[in-house]
Write a protein that holds these residues in place. Sequence first.
Motif, PDB file in Angstrom:
ATOM      1  N   GLU A   7       0.824  -1.205   0.000  1.00  0.00           N
ATOM      2  CA  GLU A   7       0.000   0.000   0.000  1.00  0.00           C
ATOM      3  C   GLU A   7       0.863   1.262   0.000  1.00  0.00           C
ATOM      4  O   GLU A   7       0.570   2.239  -0.706  1.00  0.00           O
ATOM      5  N   ALA A   8       1.949   1.243   0.764  1.00  0.00           N
ATOM      6  CA  ALA A   8       2.828   2.414   0.825  1.00  0.00           C
ATOM      7  C   ALA A   8       3.529   2.641  -0.515  1.00  0.00           C
ATOM      8  O   ALA A   8       3.621   3.777  -0.995  1.00  0.00           O
ATOM      9  N   PHE A   9       4.011   1.556  -1.106  1.00  0.00           N
ATOM     10  CA  PHE A   9       4.672   1.684  -2.405  1.00  0.00           C
ATOM     11  C   PHE A   9       3.699   2.147  -3.485  1.00  0.00           C
ATOM     12  O   PHE A   9       4.055   2.953  -4.350  1.00  0.00           O
ATOM     13  N   SER A  10       2.482   1.648  -3.438  1.00  0.00           N
ATOM     14  CA  SER A  10       1.476   2.070  -4.412  1.00  0.00           C
ATOM     15  C   SER A  10       1.141   3.541  -4.250  1.00  0.00           C
ATOM     16  O   SER A  10       0.975   4.275  -5.243  1.00  0.00           O
ATOM     17  N   LEU A  11       1.031   4.001  -2.986  1.00  0.00           N
ATOM     18  CA  LEU A  11       0.757   5.410  -2.737  1.00  0.00           C
ATOM     19  C   LEU A  11       1.889   6.285  -3.256  1.00  0.00           C
ATOM     20  O   LEU A  11       1.654   7.331  -3.887  1.00  0.00           O
ATOM     21  N   LEU A  12       3.120   5.849  -3.026  1.00  0.00           N
ATOM     22  CA  LEU A  12       4.266   6.631  -3.493  1.00  0.00           C
ATOM     23  C   LEU A  12       4.303   6.713  -5.023  1.00  0.00           C
ATOM     24  O   LEU A  12       4.541   7.791  -5.590  1.00  0.00           O
ATOM     25  N   SER A  13       4.059   5.595  -5.680  1.00  0.00           N
ATOM     26  CA  SER A  13       4.057   5.609  -7.148  1.00  0.00           C
ATOM     27  C   SER A  13       2.902   6.448  -7.686  1.00  0.00           C
ATOM     28  O   SER A  13       3.054   7.138  -8.710  1.00  0.00           O
ATOM     29  N   ASN A  14       1.761   6.427  -7.021  1.00  0.00           N
ATOM     30  CA  ASN A  14       0.632   7.260  -7.456  1.00  0.00           C
ATOM     31  C   ASN A  14       0.947   8.746  -7.323  1.00  0.00           C
ATOM     32  O   ASN A  14       0.536   9.557  -8.170  1.00  0.00           O
ATOM     33  N   VAL A  15       1.665   9.108  -6.272  1.00  0.00           N
ATOM     34  CA  VAL A  15       2.053  10.506  -6.088  1.00  0.00           C
ATOM     35  C   VAL A  15       2.949  10.959  -7.227  1.00  0.00           C
ATOM     36  O   VAL A  15       2.774  12.045  -7.795  1.00  0.00           O
ATOM     37  N   PHE A  16       3.931  10.120  -7.598  1.00  0.00           N
ATOM     38  CA  PHE A  16       4.827  10.472  -8.695  1.00  0.00           C
ATOM     39  C   PHE A  16       4.088  10.497 -10.030  1.00  0.00           C
ATOM     40  O   PHE A  16       4.459  11.257 -10.932  1.00  0.00           O
ATOM     41  N   LEU A  17       3.056   9.666 -10.171  1.00  0.00           N
ATOM     42  CA  LEU A  17       2.294   9.671 -11.414  1.00  0.00           C
ATOM     43  C   LEU A  17       1.419  10.906 -11.543  1.00  0.00           C
ATOM     44  O   LEU A  17       1.191  11.403 -12.657  1.00  0.00           O
ATOM     45  N   VAL A  18       0.916  11.411 -10.433  1.00  0.00           N
ATOM     46  CA  VAL A  18       0.042  12.583 -10.471  1.00  0.00           C
ATOM     47  C   VAL A  18       0.831  13.832 -10.837  1.00  0.00           C
ATOM     48  O   VAL A  18       0.351  14.692 -11.595  1.00  0.00           O
ATOM     49  N   ILE A  19       2.061  13.953 -10.337  1.00  0.00           N
ATOM     50  CA  ILE A  19       2.877  15.136 -10.611  1.00  0.00           C
ATOM     51  C   ILE A  19       3.346  15.097 -12.057  1.00  0.00           C
ATOM     52  O   ILE A  19       3.895  14.088 -12.507  1.00  0.00           O
TER      53      ILE A  19
END
Length: 331
Positions: free
Chosen positions: A137-149
């Motif tokens: 879940e933490a890794f997915s959240l981090l990758s989603n943050v980088f994808l949004v930017i």
Amino acid sequence: MTNIQSMTGQAPAGPTEELATISRGRGQRPKPAWRLMLPTPTPWLITGLVLIGSIIVFGAIGPLLVGDPAAISNVGLSGPSAEHWLGTTQTGQDVLAQLAHATRGSLLIGFLVGVLATVLSAFFGIYGAYIGGFADEAFSLLSNVFLVIPGLPLVIVISGFVPRESRGLWTIAVVLALTSWAASARVLRAQTLSVRNRDYVAASRVSGERAWRVIAVEILPNLLPVLASQFVFAVIAAILGEAGLSFLGLGASSSSTLGTMLFYAQNGFALPLGAWWWFLPPGLMIALFGMGLSLINFSIDEIINPKLKNARLVRKRARQTARIQKKAVTS
């Protein structure tokens, strides 16, 4: 026909038998497992390999055969000639020498970014999906943050905070890798979630195998085509991203790349002055390298998506059938 039949013990196959053989797919030996992991040789793959191989050879050997790219002569902004095959810049520097060293620099950045981005995406995508739970879940959240930017503005902001004297090849490679791993991690996570529930993976986990060994031996071989495709895409994005940063003046100031060549050509008013030999070679080199990697990536996609390969085989058999039918009509 009698002689052929007496020598082989059977009559030669006619058009009808050849059509039946094509439809049944007979006469083809089963391919070994390692061969299935390689792309099928096609004109597109061969063209891509030739382009990439030629550019790599030019970037590796070219700097050894040309002179100093920073050497200044009294022949400024001259077109291609016997002495300067690609002409000179506004200050008399040889464009061919600059192109050879710039190609090496861009290839090095592309390779570094490809390796770093692939390692990061494999760690956050494969390891996180295999472990599951909070880590996933933490890794997915981090990758989603980088994808949004947005990628390019993020690269520009990070590069802008790095002092100019510290912006070398490694610095630009790290910046580009940190901003280009998220999309690949999402793809690898989805593939890993599909593979980890298979019986042989479950058997390895039940038998007490360590996580790193299960990932390396059982899961990773099934993801090699995806990793190869992501590596090729990362290299393309890295070279284009570096060229964009250098064109904006945020590239590797202490190194020579294709992007820095375009930057100095733009600052030297190469386009208004009509000095096409200054900006066209680096731009063409970037285009050819991207085209070659794209052609290779299309061939790798056939391994990832069997539907593409099956469609190509159907077209090939249709051409063979049409050729045999034409042969039967003419005979």
